[in-house]
Scaffold this active site. Structure first.
Site, PDB file in Angstrom:
ATOM      1  N   GLY A  36       0.821  -1.220   0.000  1.00 50.23           N
ATOM      2  CA  GLY A  36       0.000   0.000   0.000  1.00 50.23           C
ATOM      3  C   GLY A  36       0.850   1.262   0.000  1.00 50.23           C
ATOM      4  O   GLY A  36       2.062   1.215   0.230  1.00 50.23           O
ATOM      5  N   TYR A 141      -4.484 -19.461  -1.720  1.00 50.33           N
ATOM      6  CA  TYR A 141      -5.160 -18.177  -1.520  1.00 50.33           C
ATOM      7  C   TYR A 141      -6.678 -18.375  -1.424  1.00 50.33           C
ATOM      8  O   TYR A 141      -7.321 -17.859  -0.500  1.00 50.33           O
ATOM      9  CB  TYR A 141      -4.811 -17.246  -2.700  1.00 50.33           C
ATOM     10  CG  TYR A 141      -5.608 -15.960  -2.776  1.00 50.33           C
ATOM     11  CD1 TYR A 141      -5.276 -14.861  -1.986  1.00 50.33           C
ATOM     12  CD2 TYR A 141      -6.687 -15.847  -3.657  1.00 50.33           C
ATOM     13  CE1 TYR A 141      -6.010 -13.682  -2.075  1.00 50.33           C
ATOM     14  CE2 TYR A 141      -7.416 -14.673  -3.750  1.00 50.33           C
ATOM     15  CZ  TYR A 141      -7.081 -13.592  -2.952  1.00 50.33           C
ATOM     16  OH  TYR A 141      -7.808 -12.429  -3.038  1.00 50.33           O
TER      17      TYR A 141
HETATM   18  P1  NAD Z   1      -3.686  -4.320  -2.313  1.00 50.84           P
HETATM   19  O1  NAD Z   1      -2.389  -5.077  -2.276  1.00 50.84           O
HETATM   20  O2  NAD Z   1      -3.701  -3.041  -3.057  1.00 50.84           O
HETATM   21  O3  NAD Z   1      -4.196  -4.042  -0.842  1.00 50.84           O
HETATM   22  C1  NAD Z   1      -3.830  -4.845   0.249  1.00 50.84           C
HETATM   23  C2  NAD Z   1      -3.306  -3.927   1.344  1.00 50.84           C
HETATM   24  O4  NAD Z   1      -3.025  -4.723   2.492  1.00 50.84           O
HETATM   25  C3  NAD Z   1      -2.011  -3.206   0.964  1.00 50.84           C
HETATM   26  O5  NAD Z   1      -2.131  -1.824   1.250  1.00 50.84           O
HETATM   27  C4  NAD Z   1      -0.952  -3.871   1.840  1.00 50.84           C
HETATM   28  O6  NAD Z   1       0.094  -2.961   2.198  1.00 50.84           O
HETATM   29  C5  NAD Z   1      -1.769  -4.325   3.028  1.00 50.84           C
HETATM   30  N1  NAD Z   1      -1.217  -5.510   3.701  1.00 50.84           N
HETATM   31  C6  NAD Z   1      -0.781  -6.659   3.143  1.00 50.84           C
HETATM   32  N2  NAD Z   1      -0.356  -7.505   4.086  1.00 50.84           N
HETATM   33  C7  NAD Z   1      -0.533  -6.883   5.279  1.00 50.84           C
HETATM   34  C8  NAD Z   1      -0.278  -7.253   6.620  1.00 50.84           C
HETATM   35  N3  NAD Z   1       0.239  -8.461   6.938  1.00 50.84           N
HETATM   36  N4  NAD Z   1      -0.574  -6.361   7.607  1.00 50.84           N
HETATM   37  C9  NAD Z   1      -1.102  -5.140   7.295  1.00 50.84           C
HETATM   38  N5  NAD Z   1      -1.364  -4.740   6.040  1.00 50.84           N
HETATM   39  C10 NAD Z   1      -1.074  -5.605   5.047  1.00 50.84           C
HETATM   40  O7  NAD Z   1      -4.792  -5.328  -2.877  1.00 50.84           O
HETATM   41  P2  NAD Z   1      -6.317  -5.089  -3.273  1.00 50.84           P
HETATM   42  O8  NAD Z   1      -6.461  -5.562  -4.675  1.00 50.84           O
HETATM   43  O9  NAD Z   1      -6.771  -3.744  -2.892  1.00 50.84           O
HETATM   44  O10 NAD Z   1      -7.039  -6.168  -2.342  1.00 50.84           O
HETATM   45  C11 NAD Z   1      -7.768  -5.819  -1.175  1.00 50.84           C
HETATM   46  C12 NAD Z   1      -8.539  -7.017  -0.686  1.00 50.84           C
HETATM   47  O11 NAD Z   1      -9.490  -7.441  -1.668  1.00 50.84           O
HETATM   48  C13 NAD Z   1      -7.682  -8.243  -0.391  1.00 50.84           C
HETATM   49  O12 NAD Z   1      -8.198  -8.882   0.755  1.00 50.84           O
HETATM   50  C14 NAD Z   1      -7.878  -9.113  -1.608  1.00 50.84           C
HETATM   51  O13 NAD Z   1      -7.669 -10.468  -1.319  1.00 50.84           O
HETATM   52  C15 NAD Z   1      -9.328  -8.826  -1.940  1.00 50.84           C
HETATM   53  N6  NAD Z   1      -9.690  -9.085  -3.332  1.00 50.84           N
HETATM   54  C16 NAD Z   1      -9.163  -8.329  -4.345  1.00 50.84           C
HETATM   55  C17 NAD Z   1      -9.561  -8.582  -5.651  1.00 50.84           C
HETATM   56  C18 NAD Z   1      -9.034  -7.765  -6.814  1.00 50.84           C
HETATM   57  O14 NAD Z   1      -9.460  -8.006  -7.955  1.00 50.84           O
HETATM   58  N7  NAD Z   1      -8.153  -6.808  -6.608  1.00 50.84           N
HETATM   59  C19 NAD Z   1     -10.459  -9.620  -5.933  1.00 50.84           C
HETATM   60  C20 NAD Z   1     -10.948 -10.381  -4.876  1.00 50.84           C
HETATM   61  C21 NAD Z   1     -10.580 -10.084  -3.574  1.00 50.84           C
END
Ligand code: NAD
Length: 311
Positions: A36, A141
């Site tokens: 992030g 996952y």
């Molecule tokens: P992203 O990587 O942009 O966001 C994830 C955030 O979590 C990041 O800011 C990262 O720094 C933070 N993070 C990761 N590990 C961490 C930890 N151990 N402790 C604290 N912070 C941590 O990803 P995104 O695409 O925004 O995904 C957000 C959520 O949506 C996730 O749970 C993902 O599995 C879910 N999701 C996303 C999609 C998609 O298409 N992008 C689809 C299905 C589900």
């Protein structure tokens, strides 16, 4: 409400945090900034830079007495989950349990969880896949997301707490990482706007359901306002092949690139498309942004971002 948004410096979580601030909630962000960006966190929201597995993260619940947890922090890379399933489970299951145990000790009332529709169902028996479709995740996952949903069901059953799991389709839009492993829209736009050559994995006939991040943020608002618990698909019901997506983005960016194909990803799912009738009926949510409009907004955003800071 006073809400803790985990992953609020990331792609989806930051849009959700923005929407919640806009609605007048007091929002705190928990993010370790592993992927992030600090500047994505809304100005009104303090950022706590901790790992969701840490004692420091758990301690926030005693300090702030959150009403709700909106959980987006995760290990999001499917391939990494295959290479390192224990790490994936430690973050995506262990991290959730760390927060839930602390939350329940401190009056937590509501949880909204970012689950996945793309990775939890597996290859479709029928389309669009609804919430009754068999669950056959084929990656660590997907297995961990399913386990997390089941833990939330357990917590909801045992405690006076509402838990809503939102199974997202393929989310795209501004702020997605163009250098990540996931997020084909951001990767293609990044290549097209910087003179690179996007590579389509395999035949490109594999399909996905692309949902705009603004619609996903609205689904989170609806889930928070919902008086109850449940699991809901957050998708559009529209199936788009990677080849179609490539052509739409090439038209939108005006990039002069040929369609280039690389090797297929081993084990990649061939089709995925989600029906969101349940979310419509129970949460009153429906996607509002068409793929054409969403892609145009996304390309505009990346164009501005690249002009400000060329990659
Ligand atoms: P992203 O990587 O942009 O966001 C994830 C955030 O979590 C990041 O800011 C990262 O720094 C933070 N993070 C990761 N590990 C961490 C930890 N151990 N402790 C604290 N912070 C941590 O990803 P995104 O695409 O925004 O995904 C957000 C959520 O949506 C996730 O749970 C993902 O599995 C879910 N999701 C996303 C999609 C998609 O298409 N992008 C689809 C299905 C589900």
């Amino acid at each position: 409400m006073t809400l803790l948004v985990t992953g609020g410096a990331g792609f989806i979580g930051s849009h959700v945090a923005d929407a919640l601030v806009e609605q007048g909630h007091e929002v705190h962000v928990l993010d370790d900034l592993s992927s992030g960006q600090r500047h994505h966190v809304p100005e009104a929201a303090p950022l706590f830079e901790h790992d969701i597995r840490s004692d420091a993260a758990a301690a926030l619940f005693a300090e702030h007495q959150y009403d709700g947890l909106v959980h987006h922090a995760a290990q999001i890379d499917v391939r990494r989950s295959v290479e390192a399933p224990r790490f994936d489970a430690a973050v995506n299951i262990g991290g959730l349990l760390n927060l839930m145990e602390a939350g329940l000790d401190n009056g937590l009332q509501k949880v909204v969880f970012a689950s996945t529709g793309g990775a939890i169902y597996g290859e479709p028996d029928y389309t669009p896949q609804d919430e009754e479709h068999p669950l056959r995740p084929v990656s660590p996952y997907g297995v961990a997301k399913l386990a997390a949903e089941k833990y939330l069901h357990y917590y909801q059953h045992q405690h006076a707490l509402d838990a809503v799991s939102l199974r997202y389709a393929n989310v795209y839009g501004p702020r997605q990482d163009p250098h990540g492993e996931a997020g084909v829209v951001a990767i293609f736009v990044g290549e097209m706007l910087s003179g690179g050559q996007p590579v389509i994995n395999g035949s490109g006939e594999q399909t996905r359901d692309y949902v705009y991040v603004g619609d996903v943020a609205e689904a989170n608002l609806a889930a928070l306002a919902y008086d109850g618990s449940g699991t809901f698909n957050v998708g559009t019901g529209r199936e788009t092949s990677v080849n179609e997506l490539f052509r739409m983005l090439r038209d939108e960016t005006g990039a002069e690139v040929e369609e280039a194909h690389g090797p297929a990803q081993p084990g990649e799912q061939q089709r995925s498309v989600l029906g969101a009738e349940k979310a419509n009926a129970e949460l009153g949510w429906a996607p509002r942004v068409s793929l054409e409009t969403g892609l145009a907004r996304t390309v505009d955003w990346f164009r501005d971002a690249f002009e400000a800071e060329p990659t």
